[in-house]
Design an enzyme around this catalytic site. Structure first.
Site, mmCIF file in Angstrom:
data_model
loop_
_atom_site.group_PDB
_atom_site.id
_atom_site.type_symbol
_atom_site.label_atom_id
_atom_site.label_comp_id
_atom_site.label_asym_id
_atom_site.label_seq_id
_atom_site.Cartn_x
_atom_site.Cartn_y
_atom_site.Cartn_z
ATOM 1 N N HIS A 77 0.801 -1.169 0.389
ATOM 2 C CA HIS A 77 0.059 -0.252 0.027
ATOM 3 C C HIS A 77 1.197 1.291 0.523
ATOM 4 C CE1 HIS A 77 -3.277 2.860 0.817
ATOM 5 N NE2 HIS A 77 -2.344 3.254 2.321
ATOM 6 N N HIS B 84 1.053 5.865 -1.009
ATOM 7 C CA HIS B 84 0.032 7.245 -1.608
ATOM 8 C C HIS B 84 1.259 8.085 -2.693
ATOM 9 C CE1 HIS B 84 -2.655 7.908 1.640
ATOM 10 N NE2 HIS B 84 -2.247 6.096 2.607
ATOM 11 N N ASP C 181 1.270 -4.618 -21.409
ATOM 12 C CA ASP C 181 2.619 -5.242 -20.214
ATOM 13 C C ASP C 181 2.117 -6.361 -19.362
ATOM 14 O OD1 ASP C 181 4.463 -5.711 -23.076
ATOM 15 O OD2 ASP C 181 5.384 -3.558 -21.783
ATOM 16 N N TYR D 209 9.108 -13.041 -23.399
ATOM 17 C CA TYR D 209 10.391 -12.276 -22.643
ATOM 18 C C TYR D 209 10.462 -12.551 -21.267
ATOM 19 C CZ TYR D 209 10.797 -7.626 -20.130
ATOM 20 O OH TYR D 209 11.632 -6.282 -19.981
#
Lengths: 232, 232, 232, 232
Positions: free
Chosen positions: B95, B97, B120, B229
């Site tokens: 988490h 901000h 992607d 990839y």
């Protein structure tokens, strides 16, 4: 060690990308070509920049076949191969997802020439190649991307020797040059010009392109017959 | 020392947040789960990043109960616990901000898929969960936040194994992944995609989403059965 | 050396401003008060941050008179003095010209509470004090600035113990707190919130304020009686 | 070594440009004048900043003729020469393509005085000189740029001793001052003010200029007879 020089050049050019703030994680790659031997050295796919060494650069020929190296080359390798094969005067190619150039790519707009920072490097708007047809996307995608780039330049009447950068629509920029180092330089210039053009339109939504005399003056003083910029 | 591995993983992942420019002060937290033992290690609440050590990571079970540690765990601990309990295939949660993702959260808008940088990593718009009802906010807020995230994904028909990021409306982003390190990677990708989408709309207010063929091509070449990839 | 503690506190807090990217050159100042002795230590005017030492901090009383120091105190000293004199519960004050907060100041708009990053720190819009009357500007300008700040809070029904930041219209932000360090923290929070609010409005021009329940939840979990953020 | 002092001053001032984030690659130059000897030291053209030394600074007279040095001076040398010749009270000149100031240049707009950060340094809008006639561009371009700058100031009734910065339309900013160091300071101030003015208009499209009393107060407290900012 026949490929040592281009491995070193590709390594050093790749390492410039994070220093110049042009890549997040592994979102970019640089290659350096040796035209005598018909090969190029390119970043291995998905390997973090701080784990790169010159020896890890993969050697690939202009058909896209790996010639030397245990690692898988960049997933964009076929795009590099196509451009090297068809554009005889380039020695380096860069692909990034740099912030401002990628945002312009996502709008499908060319970047208008608004100032001398742009005209110091090219006289045309920076072109944006349209997205490919679905058949090309589902087919040999990276190979077709090379042709999409070449076709977009041709359709706009531009020469790759002057216009050393392009946006691929909905995707991100490619740049090139005589060397890998010059191609990286072009990626940084493109990002700066893309940011300035964005800000210019925000500050004044009805601004005009630079007039022809000023475009020519700035381009010619750096690139014309009587160029007087730099020490060469 | 049964929790040493996840404490080390959570510590290293937390320390990546300031390095990647994703947090100011203590505005973020990472956890790393051990599914065998049914616990996760999470950042202690309000402790500055430069005072963190692996030992300070608090061990919490999937009901949100502290199992080991003298420090109070992150105030968002119950959100982490709910997600670990219900999503069996994740091993890390973040988490933050971060600036652009939080700005999008504050608009309550999903982030449209405008380019391949987005495709992607996921094929859908990045979802924004609506703010909760007042009763849920006044009740067990962080616990309910976990359900709000799960419900928002479900309502949009998205799978958490593919869509490893979400905006919580009026709040800020959460991301997850198989490991804490991958969840941090996702937070950085989300921030970059959020910035690019913002710029894209500023440069051209009427731009379109990426077409389906291009979304699928980019997602599949990284995540599909025939992915090519990276080195795995 | 009766003022050593506040000189050290003011020095350390001032040195945080360039590290947090809140000042260019000398465009900012921090003070730290000692309420027992009725004085504060403040940055000398126009001295570059890398030439500062704790001993160079000027000691000033709450009337604005220099008590100790050979250097001229910050030109904003009287604003600090007025606030210390009238607000008994603050121990530090910061003034910067940080980019986003200053841009908001220049619009004369309050910063709307758009998200939890804002509500984690205050429940009101961040107020913008109107520019002063010409007579006040031509008079004792910095002294009057202190009253302008106090009056703006009072007129909006805000308490300085909760709202620890303000924009001064056409000028720039001031923040305060129980300590100089907390006041610097508030300056960094203000700058981050100002940037996010700007971006929020750019991404969606018709966005709404955070609803009351969410404002209260986030503010109370950090600052209310049952606060559970951090380790205290 | 009669030019050692200005070579050192020009070198140090040039090296500040990348540190302050005002240049990409070699997109900028600083000169420092010695009025006794009627010459100035200027950055050699196209030489990367990390290869500069004081000895590489080229000595040029006020007609633009190289007096000492093996390297070619900046391509903008004639603009510097014209300004030194006509403006007797300046000792340093800077040219950059800094991002925000250049974006404003590209719009051909003056930068309105929106706040005290601006008024601390000048009372007028920051002028933008119009692009030159085609004949001037095709002629002695850099020489004419010097006159274009002087004429733009004169036409707006501004004095170069107060207004130490200008935008050249479609091009980029020039700044000057009593010393090279002060001219660099002005370039950084201009860039900060340009960014803030841009943001101000984005946040509120109908904002007003700072009123006269506040402009005068801030300018005079730093530059007037009774100035009380700083230690001098």
């Amino acid at each position: 060690m026949p490929y040592q020089d281009i491995q070193q050049a590709a390594y050093e050019a790749n390492m410039q990308l994070p220093k110049l703030g042009l890549v997040l994680f592994t979102f970019g790659n640089v290659s350096a070509a040796d035209r005598q031997q018909g090969v190029f050295a390119i970043k291995p796919s998905g390997v973090p920049y701080d784990e790169l060494t010159p020896e890890k650069m993969v050697i690939v020929d202009f058909e896209g076949k790996t010639v030397q190296g245990n690692l898988r080359p960049s997933s964009d390798t076929l795009t590099h191969a196509v451009l090297y094969k068809h554009w005889e005067n380039i020695g380096g190619i860069v692909h990034t997802h740099s912030t401002y150039a990628t945002a312009w790519s996502q709008t499908l707009r060319d970047i208008p020439v608004y100032g001398t920072t742009h005209a110091d490097h090219l006289t045309a708007d920076i072109p944006c190649a349209p997205p490919m047809d679905d058949a090309m996307i589902k087919g040999n995608y990276e190979y077709e991307t090379g042709f999409q780039i070449m076709n977009a330049l041709r359709d706009k009447g531009l020469r790759y020797e002057e216009v050393e950068m392009i946006l691929v629509g909905n995707h991100a920029p490619f740049t090139w040059g005589k060397t890998a180092s010059k191609a990286v330089y072009n990626s940084a210039v493109l990002e700066a010009v893309a940011q300035m053009a964005y800000l210019t339109e925000q500050i004044y939504s009805d601004c005009s392109r630079l007039k022809a005399s000023l475009i020519q003056k700035h381009y010619q003083r750096k690139h014309g017959d009587g160029a007087y910029y730099g020490q060469d």
